[in-house]
Write a protein that holds these residues in place. Structure first.
Motif, mmCIF file in Angstrom:
data_model
loop_
_atom_site.group_PDB
_atom_site.id
_atom_site.type_symbol
_atom_site.label_atom_id
_atom_site.label_comp_id
_atom_site.label_asym_id
_atom_site.label_seq_id
_atom_site.Cartn_x
_atom_site.Cartn_y
_atom_site.Cartn_z
ATOM 1 N N PRO A 141 -8.254 6.234 -5.909
ATOM 2 C CA PRO A 141 -7.317 5.707 -4.924
ATOM 3 C C PRO A 141 -7.968 4.504 -4.235
ATOM 4 O O PRO A 141 -9.180 4.509 -4.015
ATOM 5 C CB PRO A 141 -7.133 6.857 -3.935
ATOM 6 C CG PRO A 141 -7.671 8.070 -4.601
ATOM 7 C CD PRO A 141 -8.668 7.614 -5.608
ATOM 8 N N ARG A 142 -7.197 3.502 -3.872
ATOM 9 C CA ARG A 142 -7.755 2.310 -3.234
ATOM 10 C C ARG A 142 -8.236 2.632 -1.820
ATOM 11 O O ARG A 142 -7.444 3.066 -0.980
ATOM 12 C CB ARG A 142 -6.687 1.224 -3.157
ATOM 13 C CG ARG A 142 -6.212 0.752 -4.485
ATOM 14 C CD ARG A 142 -5.183 -0.338 -4.338
ATOM 15 N NE ARG A 142 -5.677 -1.456 -3.539
ATOM 16 C CZ ARG A 142 -5.143 -2.673 -3.543
ATOM 17 N NH1 ARG A 142 -4.102 -2.924 -4.323
ATOM 18 N NH2 ARG A 142 -5.636 -3.635 -2.787
ATOM 19 N N GLU A 143 -9.502 2.398 -1.564
ATOM 20 C CA GLU A 143 -10.049 2.723 -0.239
ATOM 21 C C GLU A 143 -9.420 1.884 0.864
ATOM 22 O O GLU A 143 -9.163 2.382 1.963
ATOM 23 C CB GLU A 143 -11.575 2.538 -0.244
ATOM 24 C CG GLU A 143 -12.275 3.699 -0.947
ATOM 25 C CD GLU A 143 -13.788 3.531 -0.981
ATOM 26 O OE1 GLU A 143 -14.310 2.741 -0.157
ATOM 27 O OE2 GLU A 143 -14.430 4.174 -1.825
ATOM 28 N N ASP A 144 -9.153 0.599 0.557
ATOM 29 C CA ASP A 144 -8.540 -0.268 1.575
ATOM 30 C C ASP A 144 -7.150 0.237 1.959
ATOM 31 O O ASP A 144 -6.743 0.199 3.116
ATOM 32 C CB ASP A 144 -8.491 -1.736 1.109
ATOM 33 C CG ASP A 144 -7.856 -1.906 -0.280
ATOM 34 O OD1 ASP A 144 -7.505 -0.888 -0.920
ATOM 35 O OD2 ASP A 144 -7.710 -3.066 -0.726
ATOM 36 N N LEU A 145 -6.437 0.802 0.974
ATOM 37 C CA LEU A 145 -5.099 1.340 1.238
ATOM 38 C C LEU A 145 -5.198 2.675 1.985
ATOM 39 O O LEU A 145 -4.423 2.931 2.915
ATOM 40 C CB LEU A 145 -4.339 1.503 -0.091
ATOM 41 C CG LEU A 145 -2.892 1.981 -0.029
ATOM 42 C CD1 LEU A 145 -2.051 1.129 0.920
ATOM 43 C CD2 LEU A 145 -2.261 1.991 -1.422
ATOM 44 N N VAL A 146 -6.161 3.486 1.595
ATOM 45 C CA VAL A 146 -6.375 4.766 2.287
ATOM 46 C C VAL A 146 -6.643 4.517 3.775
ATOM 47 O O VAL A 146 -6.070 5.185 4.654
ATOM 48 C CB VAL A 146 -7.555 5.560 1.656
ATOM 49 C CG1 VAL A 146 -7.904 6.779 2.500
ATOM 50 C CG2 VAL A 146 -7.203 6.009 0.232
ATOM 51 N N GLU A 147 -7.497 3.522 4.067
ATOM 52 C CA GLU A 147 -7.828 3.176 5.455
ATOM 53 C C GLU A 147 -6.574 2.791 6.240
ATOM 54 O O GLU A 147 -6.332 3.261 7.337
ATOM 55 C CB GLU A 147 -8.848 2.022 5.506
ATOM 56 C CG GLU A 147 -10.284 2.459 5.301
ATOM 57 C CD GLU A 147 -10.687 3.659 6.163
ATOM 58 O OE1 GLU A 147 -10.543 3.573 7.407
ATOM 59 O OE2 GLU A 147 -11.125 4.690 5.604
ATOM 60 N N ARG A 148 -5.770 1.924 5.640
ATOM 61 C CA ARG A 148 -4.545 1.483 6.322
ATOM 62 C C ARG A 148 -3.568 2.636 6.540
ATOM 63 O O ARG A 148 -2.893 2.699 7.565
ATOM 64 C CB ARG A 148 -3.859 0.375 5.508
ATOM 65 C CG ARG A 148 -4.470 -0.996 5.711
ATOM 66 C CD ARG A 148 -3.576 -2.086 5.147
ATOM 67 N NE ARG A 148 -4.045 -3.413 5.494
ATOM 68 C CZ ARG A 148 -3.347 -4.538 5.293
ATOM 69 N NH1 ARG A 148 -2.156 -4.476 4.732
ATOM 70 N NH2 ARG A 148 -3.819 -5.710 5.650
ATOM 71 N N LEU A 149 -3.478 3.528 5.562
ATOM 72 C CA LEU A 149 -2.526 4.643 5.675
ATOM 73 C C LEU A 149 -2.901 5.609 6.798
ATOM 74 O O LEU A 149 -2.051 6.336 7.316
ATOM 75 C CB LEU A 149 -2.425 5.398 4.340
ATOM 76 C CG LEU A 149 -1.623 4.682 3.241
ATOM 77 C CD1 LEU A 149 -1.873 5.308 1.877
ATOM 78 C CD2 LEU A 149 -0.121 4.683 3.553
#
Length: 557
Positions: A351-359
């Motif tokens: 899973p994309r870490e940058d996307l996980v952070e934003r979510l």
């Protein structure tokens, strides 16, 4: 007067997908199980491969008391290592899982006998052929052992084998226990799927193809041989749609005796308030995902589209879906913003870490992430067909684009690390689904879509699309709940335009019109429930039992 159908006392069904979720056949078997259990309580036995040896299989509940005496006998006298239990699905049917690995040591002997008795050519076998054949042969031996230990010749017994992968067991039984009536079901011919997947025109030239010759050309000889010989020798040969029956006639040189259309159960579709709440949650999840990935704020009236299924780029029509979406960006008649999903498992990495952070954040983002069209990194980012085509078409998901596309390249099992919702909980958030298949023997995905009141666009090269047309007596339109597009080997561009135009028209419809279409979509799904389609199985049982009787009489004379 209607003839009285012969009915079996016992049914054995063998498939690689018993307690083993791979594709559509799993759906066929697991949704039909309850209907059969209601009628043949515990006289239905599903047989699958024990590929979970030493690991916990959540779909299988072992029960050492079930068939304990036979199990002990099978191990001691026949050398069969089996586990017996229940399939963890509605109906909880009995399952026999087989450890087929011991048969590898006898592989050449088994193949030799198959050639001698049925001209099955295993000489050019490679890949999964050996594994499937050893399982299939072991399944045949297991049913023989069970029959000799528990049953008599007065018991009417059916053995149904699914796909080329279980053909060998059916042929083995035909010879070893001729009293058992055999059915072989092909869900897609191996050679037809291969022709379509190799970018050769399948339909216009179907009459001219020779199955054996194409098998040699495409290196499919062993699979084609077992499939063809099983189709010719069993008591009843079946397939799942008229379109696949055409393939069987031409490529296997044998038409089906009965067409077994794929039904399903709608017990996974929520009702009333629960449905409304789940739909609301799914839409909020998808729109939030778009904000975090694309940095845009999409309103609740956004038109959410989706396609899903196996990653067969051409066969499932993923390419034509992208083409249509690209053309839609320039459509003057489009009345709403469009958010389109491709929910197709690829060679997924993390899973994309940058996307996980934003979510994790409640913030509304106004800037996109790098590579704003995919939720998980892939192992083959530079050679992925979806990403390649988006790049080729210049689709950038920029804020000003009216159509935005998000690729979710993983199984939606609730544990993917980004969306963390199961597929069925997400699909009801869509407004419209698109399945423009080029090769689709049946088509569960559009059927599931309409079950969730989501109208769908499909083609007449899918068995489901043909069946919907047959209900109406003409081509079904979007206002009917399912739009069926005519698709051929060569009208790719036309299909993309028809998809674009239908989405555009749908975007301008009033809430009242959409409500009516959603209701019609659900009505179509109701007609495909197993309670309506199970009758075709009863017909196949009758054909198989009658032909087995004839076979036995001929054998005695």
């Amino acid at each position: 007067m209607a003839k009285e159908l012969l009915t079996p006392g016992y049914i054995f069904e063998a498939s690689w997908e018993v307690c083993n979720k791979v594709g559509g056949i799993y759906t066929v078997l697991s949704t039909r199980a309850k209907t059969l259990q209601d009628i043949y309580k515990d006289k239905v036995f599903f047989i699958g491969p024990d590929v979970w040896v030493g690991k916990e299989n959540p779909l299988f509940i072992e029960n050492e008391n079930l068939c304990a005496a036979w199990r002990e006998h099978a191990l001691k006298n026949d050398g069969l290592k089996v586990r017996v239990g229940r399939w963890n699905i509605p109906g909880n049917p009995i399952v026999i899982l087989i450890d087929f690995y011991p048969f590898f040591s006898k592989k050449n002997e088994i193949y030799g006998k198959m050639w001698e008795d049925f001209q099955v050519d295993s000489l050019h076998a490679y890949g999964d052929y050996d594994e499937a054949s050893m399982f299939s042969y072991a399944a045949g031996k297991t049913v023989e052992s069970f029959y000799r230990f528990n049953l008599t010749e007065n018991d009417k017994v059916i053995y149904q084998a699914h796909e080329w992968m279980t053909g060998m067991g059916a042929l083995y039984l035909q010879k070893a226990v001729p009293e058992i009536a055999t059915i072989f079901t092909t869900h897609a011919t191996s050679i037809g799927r291969s022709i379509a997947g190799n970018n050769k025109p399948l339909y216009d030239y179907l009459f001219a193809y020779n199955g054996d010759q194409m098998a040699r050309e495409l290196n499919m000889e062993a699979k084609h041989s077992i499939e063809k010989q099983t189709a010719h020798h069993v008591d009843c040969f079946t397939t799942v749609s008229e379109i696949t029956n055409n393939e069987c006639k031409e490529l296997l040189e044998k038409p089906a005796d009965v067409i077994l259309m794929n039904g399903f159960e709608d017990d996974f579709v929520p009702q009333g308030r629960t449905f409304t709440a789940k739909r609301k949650k799914a839409r909020a999840t998808l729109l939030n995902l778009a904000n975090k990935l694309l940095g845009v704020n999409l309103g609740d009236d956004t038109l959410i589209l989706g396609t899903s299924g196996r990653y067969e780029f051409k066969n499932k029509g993923i390419n034509v879906y992208l083409e249509a979406l690209n053309r839609l960006t320039r459509d003057k008649n489009l009345k709403k913003e469009v958010l389109a999903f491709i929910n197709v498992p690829g060679w997924v990495g993390d899973p994309r870490e940058d996307l996980v952070e934003r979510l994790k954040s409640n913030e509304n983002y106004t800037t996109p992430l790098e590579c704003p069209f995919i939720t998980h990194w892939l192992h083959n980012m530079s050679h992925d067909q979806v990403l390649d085509m988006m790049k080729y078409l210049g689709m950038a998901n920029s804020a000003s684009d009216k159509v935005k596309v998000i690729f979710v390249p993983c199984y939606l099992d609730g544990k993917d690390g980004i969306i963390n919702m199961e597929y069925y909980d997400l699909v009801l958030g869509h407004d419209l689904s698109v399945y423009p298949s080029y090769y689709e023997p049946w088509g569960y995905t559009p059927l599931e879509s309409v079950a969730f009141h989501v109208p769908t666009i499909t083609t007449d090269l899918a068995g489901f699309g043909l069946w919907v047309n047959s209900l109406k007596g003409s081509y079904s339109e979007l206002k009917d709940g399912v739009k069926v597009i005519h698709r051929s080997d060569y009208n790719y561009s036309e299909v993309a335009d028809v998809i674009k135009d239908n989405i555009s028209v749908f975007s301008g419809m009033s809430d009242t019109e959409i409500k009516v279409i959603r209701k019609r979509a659900a009505d179509i799904a109701e007609k495909a429930l197993w309670k309506h389609f199970i009758k075709y199985y009863y017909e196949a049982y009758d054909v198989a039992l009658r032909n087995a009787q004839k076979r036995l009489l001929l054998g005695e004379n």
